[in-house]
Scaffold this active site. Sequence first.
Site, PDB file in Angstrom:
ATOM      1  N   LYS A  27       0.844  -1.203   0.000  1.00 34.04           N
ATOM      2  CA  LYS A  27       0.000   0.000   0.000  1.00 34.04           C
ATOM      3  C   LYS A  27       0.873   1.244   0.000  1.00 34.04           C
ATOM      4  CE  LYS A  27      -1.966   2.622   3.025  1.00 34.04           C
ATOM      5  NZ  LYS A  27      -1.861   3.918   2.302  1.00 34.04           N
TER       6      LYS A  27
ATOM      7  N   GLU B 226      10.010   0.722  10.401  1.00 35.31           N
ATOM      8  CA  GLU B 226      11.054   1.738  10.220  1.00 35.31           C
ATOM      9  C   GLU B 226      10.363   3.068  10.444  1.00 35.31           C
ATOM     10  OE1 GLU B 226      12.827   4.537   9.030  1.00 35.31           O
ATOM     11  OE2 GLU B 226      12.935   3.810   6.965  1.00 35.31           O
TER      12      GLU B 226
ATOM     13  N   CYS C  89      13.353  10.370   7.338  1.00 35.44           N
ATOM     14  CA  CYS C  89      13.343   9.820   8.697  1.00 35.44           C
ATOM     15  C   CYS C  89      14.681  10.002   9.387  1.00 35.44           C
ATOM     16  CB  CYS C  89      12.949   8.350   8.651  1.00 35.44           C
ATOM     17  SG  CYS C  89      13.841   7.429   7.397  1.00 35.44           S
TER      18      CYS C  89
ATOM     19  N   GLU D  40       9.745  15.145  15.816  1.00 40.11           N
ATOM     20  CA  GLU D  40      10.073  15.082  14.399  1.00 40.11           C
ATOM     21  C   GLU D  40       9.255  16.137  13.654  1.00 40.11           C
ATOM     22  OE1 GLU D  40       8.933  11.456  12.184  1.00 40.11           O
ATOM     23  OE2 GLU D  40      11.025  11.403  11.541  1.00 40.11           O
TER      24      GLU D  40
END
Length: 500
Positions: free
Chosen positions: A198, A273, A307, A404
């Site tokens: 997906k 991850e 990331c 983040e």
Amino acid sequence: MAAAAPSIEKAVRGVTSAPVLDFLKRPKNLLIGGKWVPAKSGKTFETINPANEEVLALVAEGDKADVDEAVKVARKAYEEGKWPNIGPHQRARYLFKIAELIEAHADELAILETLNNGMAISLARGMVAGAAEVFRYYAGWTTKIYGETNPSDPSMFNYTLREPVGVCGQIIPWNGPIAMFAWKIAPALACGNVSILKPAEQTPLTALRLGELVLEAGVPDGVVNIITGFGETAGAAIASHPDIDKVAFTGSTEVGKLILQASAGNLKRVSLELGGKSPNVIFADADLESAVSTSMFGFCMLSGQVCCAGTRVFVQQDFQDTFVDALTRYTSKFKASDPLDPKTTVGPLVSREQFERVKSYLELGKKEGATPVLGGEVTSGKGYFVDPAIFTGVKNNMRIAQEEIFGPVAAIIPFKDENDAVLQGNDTTYGLAAAVWTKDVSRAHKVARALKAGTVWVNCYNNIDPISPFGGYKQSGIGRELGKYAIDLYTQIKSVYVKL
Ligand code: NAI
Ligand code: MG
């Protein structure tokens, strides 16, 4: 829902590539069992170009019913189809072929990626080349996945087999869609699994084009299935599906936790991850010029939507003025601009949501008492452009240093010595990556060991090679992708005892 067909010409902003325009005009359906089919609900959603906010295409909105169908088909391909009985040499050929096709369509894929994600076209080209390498790398692995003979009692012969896990659900994010497709599909296929992938709702286009190339490579029907749609529906259906054996996810830590919870139903294998807030540690003896240019790349690549972005820049106290001055001057040359221009380094952010999120952190930084020494300028026109921003006077416990942001925003934090750098650098819930800049070899190795992160770069940043593992310590994830480590993610081990 019958939405009006989008005006492709308006959305593509002067792109004349015939393959790109042809692709955009074709219907964007789900890939299930080797066929492109609309969502069972008939629904579609718009996917846009973040550089001008125009609709590029309408895409099938798959949900639970489509996931169920894809799982049925994938299960059949895995248990009864050709795929499980194909020898490793033949599997290698399919993967090599996919790599070749990616390279043959490199231009088209890079343009599509830039149109849909907003990343600079130079970066998109690099990502396409990297994806082909990942397929080649895992093509090599197909013939090197060994079991072992074990030192059993002489009356026994014991050996292990490494077998595929089975039906894999693979949920990927919008930052680096082509790369993420390769990181997921290549090792899964190399180990003999089948996949239901997906793509993120923001950037479904290149996964669909890659799905066409997978079919063109001759991969049997049902081995790779693609369900476009939203996370809360299609993604959640994959995560909780009782007949999916493994889920591999890249995305936010928040959703990673949901995936882990949803996996409990049938105890599916999970690899995650997730996010990061990586320390980039600059000692006073660092080479100024390369530390500056590479640190800029560290927090601005893909507009900081990475990331492993080096967004906490720790600078040794007495070096701070020199370094910050040089970094600010250097970074000020890179304004967020047209991602299709080959000279552009920083494109727009991917979506309105990211745009609002990054703007809110720019405000928050000021409220928390940090000093914005550069940028954060936001365009008033169309498109989600945010110029690189640098905050000084940041304390490691401020939210702009802990959360983040996923935008081109660096927090400069001073440190005293090696010990202080390591303590502050590790003071985060994340542990995806880190970097250290110094000419002192022994200090470089000591700090590399002391930093709690899945990847540490010494005098470089953002280098990624399929030979080497990638993944996180702490809340940055579970498991390692790339390298031989992905073979562990996509195989399971059987022990066979033979009585002699
Ligand atoms: P997200 O984690 O919601 O989306 C990533 C993928 O997960 C997409 O394919 C999405 O459809 C899917 N997803 C979302 N909710 C799901 C659910 N309940 N079950 C299963 N799948 C689900 O990330 P989002 O909302 O796009 O971005 C928010 C923040 O997450 C970003 O600002 C960034 O901080 C972080 N992020 C980190 C990434 C990384 O590479 N580590 C990638 C994308 C986002
Ligand atoms: Mg989300």
